[in-house]
Motif scaffolding. Structure first.
Motif, mmCIF file in Angstrom:
data_model
loop_
_atom_site.group_PDB
_atom_site.id
_atom_site.type_symbol
_atom_site.label_atom_id
_atom_site.label_comp_id
_atom_site.label_asym_id
_atom_site.label_seq_id
_atom_site.Cartn_x
_atom_site.Cartn_y
_atom_site.Cartn_z
ATOM 1 N N GLY A 45 -20.190 10.233 -12.307
ATOM 2 C CA GLY A 45 -18.740 10.160 -12.363
ATOM 3 C C GLY A 45 -18.193 8.813 -11.951
ATOM 4 N N ALA A 46 -16.950 8.537 -12.336
ATOM 5 C CA ALA A 46 -16.253 7.305 -11.971
ATOM 6 C C ALA A 46 -15.533 7.506 -10.647
ATOM 7 N N ILE A 47 -15.548 6.476 -9.779
ATOM 8 C CA ILE A 47 -14.934 6.598 -8.459
ATOM 9 C C ILE A 47 -14.027 5.403 -8.173
ATOM 10 N N THR A 48 -12.945 5.671 -7.440
ATOM 11 C CA THR A 48 -12.020 4.635 -6.977
ATOM 12 C C THR A 48 -11.762 4.874 -5.501
ATOM 13 N N SER A 49 -11.851 3.820 -4.689
ATOM 14 C CA SER A 49 -11.664 3.974 -3.243
ATOM 15 C C SER A 49 -10.189 3.981 -2.868
ATOM 16 N N GLY A 50 -9.928 4.382 -1.646
ATOM 17 C CA GLY A 50 -8.571 4.413 -1.131
ATOM 18 C C GLY A 50 -8.089 3.093 -0.568
ATOM 19 N N ALA A 51 -8.829 1.990 -0.817
ATOM 20 C CA ALA A 51 -8.411 0.696 -0.277
ATOM 21 C C ALA A 51 -7.031 0.299 -0.787
ATOM 22 N N GLY A 52 -6.736 0.628 -2.038
ATOM 23 C CA GLY A 52 -5.419 0.305 -2.584
ATOM 24 C C GLY A 52 -4.310 1.064 -1.886
ATOM 25 N N MET A 53 -4.560 2.343 -1.608
ATOM 26 C CA MET A 53 -3.571 3.131 -0.878
ATOM 27 C C MET A 53 -3.373 2.573 0.530
ATOM 28 N N SER A 84 -17.216 15.160 -14.033
ATOM 29 C CA SER A 84 -16.823 14.605 -15.331
ATOM 30 C C SER A 84 -15.405 14.048 -15.294
ATOM 31 N N THR A 85 -14.667 14.377 -14.239
ATOM 32 C CA THR A 85 -13.311 13.878 -14.043
ATOM 33 C C THR A 85 -13.343 12.706 -13.053
ATOM 34 N N PRO A 86 -12.594 11.626 -13.276
ATOM 35 C CA PRO A 86 -12.583 10.507 -12.327
ATOM 36 C C PRO A 86 -12.125 10.957 -10.940
ATOM 37 N N LEU A 87 -12.707 10.324 -9.909
ATOM 38 C CA LEU A 87 -12.373 10.622 -8.523
ATOM 39 C C LEU A 87 -11.620 9.457 -7.899
ATOM 40 N N PHE A 88 -10.446 9.731 -7.343
ATOM 41 C CA PHE A 88 -9.745 8.791 -6.465
ATOM 42 C C PHE A 88 -9.894 9.336 -5.059
ATOM 43 N N ASP A 89 -10.598 8.603 -4.208
ATOM 44 C CA ASP A 89 -10.906 9.056 -2.852
ATOM 45 C C ASP A 89 -10.077 8.242 -1.870
ATOM 46 N N VAL A 90 -9.254 8.891 -1.039
ATOM 47 C CA VAL A 90 -8.436 8.145 -0.092
ATOM 48 C C VAL A 90 -9.279 7.467 0.976
ATOM 49 N N ALA A 91 -10.545 7.866 1.141
ATOM 50 C CA ALA A 91 -11.442 7.190 2.077
ATOM 51 C C ALA A 91 -11.694 5.763 1.593
ATOM 52 N N TYR A 92 -11.972 4.868 2.562
ATOM 53 C CA TYR A 92 -12.147 3.457 2.190
ATOM 54 C C TYR A 92 -13.171 2.728 3.047
ATOM 55 N N LEU A 94 -2.175 4.574 -7.150
ATOM 56 C CA LEU A 94 -2.577 5.287 -8.362
ATOM 57 C C LEU A 94 -2.128 4.525 -9.606
ATOM 58 N N ARG A 95 -0.933 3.969 -9.559
ATOM 59 C CA ARG A 95 -0.477 3.150 -10.698
ATOM 60 C C ARG A 95 -1.395 1.953 -10.890
ATOM 61 N N GLU A 96 -1.724 1.273 -9.803
ATOM 62 C CA GLU A 96 -2.592 0.100 -9.881
ATOM 63 C C GLU A 96 -3.953 0.443 -10.468
ATOM 64 N N ALA A 97 -4.453 1.633 -10.140
ATOM 65 C CA ALA A 97 -5.779 2.055 -10.601
ATOM 66 C C ALA A 97 -5.759 2.640 -12.007
ATOM 67 N N ALA A 107 4.642 6.859 -0.903
ATOM 68 C CA ALA A 107 4.873 5.728 -1.802
ATOM 69 C C ALA A 107 3.626 4.864 -1.938
ATOM 70 N N GLY A 108 2.851 4.739 -0.859
ATOM 71 C CA GLY A 108 1.634 3.936 -0.922
ATOM 72 C C GLY A 108 0.613 4.509 -1.876
ATOM 73 N N LEU A 109 0.452 5.822 -1.866
ATOM 74 C CA LEU A 109 -0.494 6.462 -2.782
ATOM 75 C C LEU A 109 -0.005 6.344 -4.219
#
Length: 294
Positions: A246-254, A222-230, A126-129, A120-122
């Motif tokens: 590429g675009a990156i998003t950290s796992g801080a939200g998760m 070329s695809t966005p990266l969501f990395d669970v690392a934070y 993902l919704r938030e991002a 549920a956290g992930l």
């Protein structure tokens, strides 16, 4: 979707009423931001609870767990202990059963009750991002977090997941996991030529210090990266992705969202039941995590 949501409701449990000790266990564990986040949450909630951390090796989990007395309320569990915690649970949530991973133990008179808040956290992160509507996703890694990612993506309505693992034969059971959650799962190696079709998102469950071959990053960035690392951020892979454009998003939200659900479970025995003034609690947790990460 209504049926799926009803199936995902977590089991409720009765916490020990006077127990106030909690901790996060893992190996390694020094990098964990959980103590700061949980302390901030309990301060907002007015709870005089003690939340620490302990490095526990996988082979020491069972005997260390057996030493805990009645003052202990629960544990947060990180790698490599999620399967051990699963085995130690006398009852488990459906998502814990599906993923064979428990990251939260609540101690009850009947024994430890286990749930997996990563799912549920992930999904919430993902919704938030802005990735709540993804359809085709590549998941990097073959551990229990990858299993949680498959279930999360199914909850979000994704239809196609390709799992890229260094040992594809070791994650063959993910195909059946996908079938159980409404996702078509394909297993592929971590080779550049396996990234030959389009995806909406790459979701990495690899450890934060993992680097991929340059040709793999070039084929996928070329695809966005969501990395669970934070922590630290960017991760090694995140830095590779960014250098490749590429675009990156950290796992801080998760991290924040799964911890919020752990706190719900520790407080009420139900990880779906919101906390009092939950928005303030979550904001305090995020502020504490940001301060501790620097």
């Amino acid at each position: 979707m209504v049926q799926r949501q009803s199936e995902q409701r977590m089991l409720s449990a009765e916490p020990r009423p006077s127990a106030r000790r909690l901790a996060v266990w893992g190996d390694p564990i020094a990098h964990s931001l959980s103590p700061a986040m949980h302390a901030a949450a309990y301060a907002v909630l007015g709870l005089d609870w003690d939340y620490g951390r302990e490095q526990v090796a996988e082979h020491e989990f069972d005997k260390t767990l057996a030493r805990l007395d009645g003052t202990w309320r629960g544990l947060s569990v990180t790698m490599p202990l999620k399967e051990r915690a699963w085995a130690a649970s006398v009852r488990r949530s459906r998502t814990a059963e599906l993923t064979r991973a428990v990251n939260t133990l609540l101690f009850t008179e009947a024994g430890p009750v286990g749930i997996n808040t990563d799912v549920a956290g992930l999904a919430a992160a993902l919704r938030e991002a802005g990735f709540g509507g993804v359809d085709a996703v590549r998941v990097l890694g073959g551990g229990r977090t990858a299993a949680s990612a498959i279930v999360s993506l199914g909850e979000l309505g994704a239809h196609h997941v390709t799992v890229h693992a260094r040992r594809p034969e070791a994650v063959a059971d993910f195909v059946a996991l996908g079938e159980a959650t409404g996702v078509s799962v394909t297993i592929a190696p971590l080779h550049a030529d396996a990234f030959d079709d389009a995806a909406d998102l790459v979701l990495s469950t690899l450890p934060g210090g993992t680097a991929l071959a340059d040709e793999v990053v070039a084929a996928a960035a070329s695809t966005p990266l969501f990395d669970v690392a934070y922590n630290p951020w960017p991760s090694v892979l995140g830095e590779q992705w960014r250098e490749a454009g590429g675009a990156i998003t950290s796992g801080a939200g998760m991290l924040a969202q799964q911890a919020l659900r752990q706190i719900r479970f520790f407080v009420s025995g139900d990880d779906t039941h919101p906390l009092p003034d939950e928005a303030t609690v979550l904001a305090a947790m995020r502020q504490a995590a940001a301060g501790s990460a620097h």
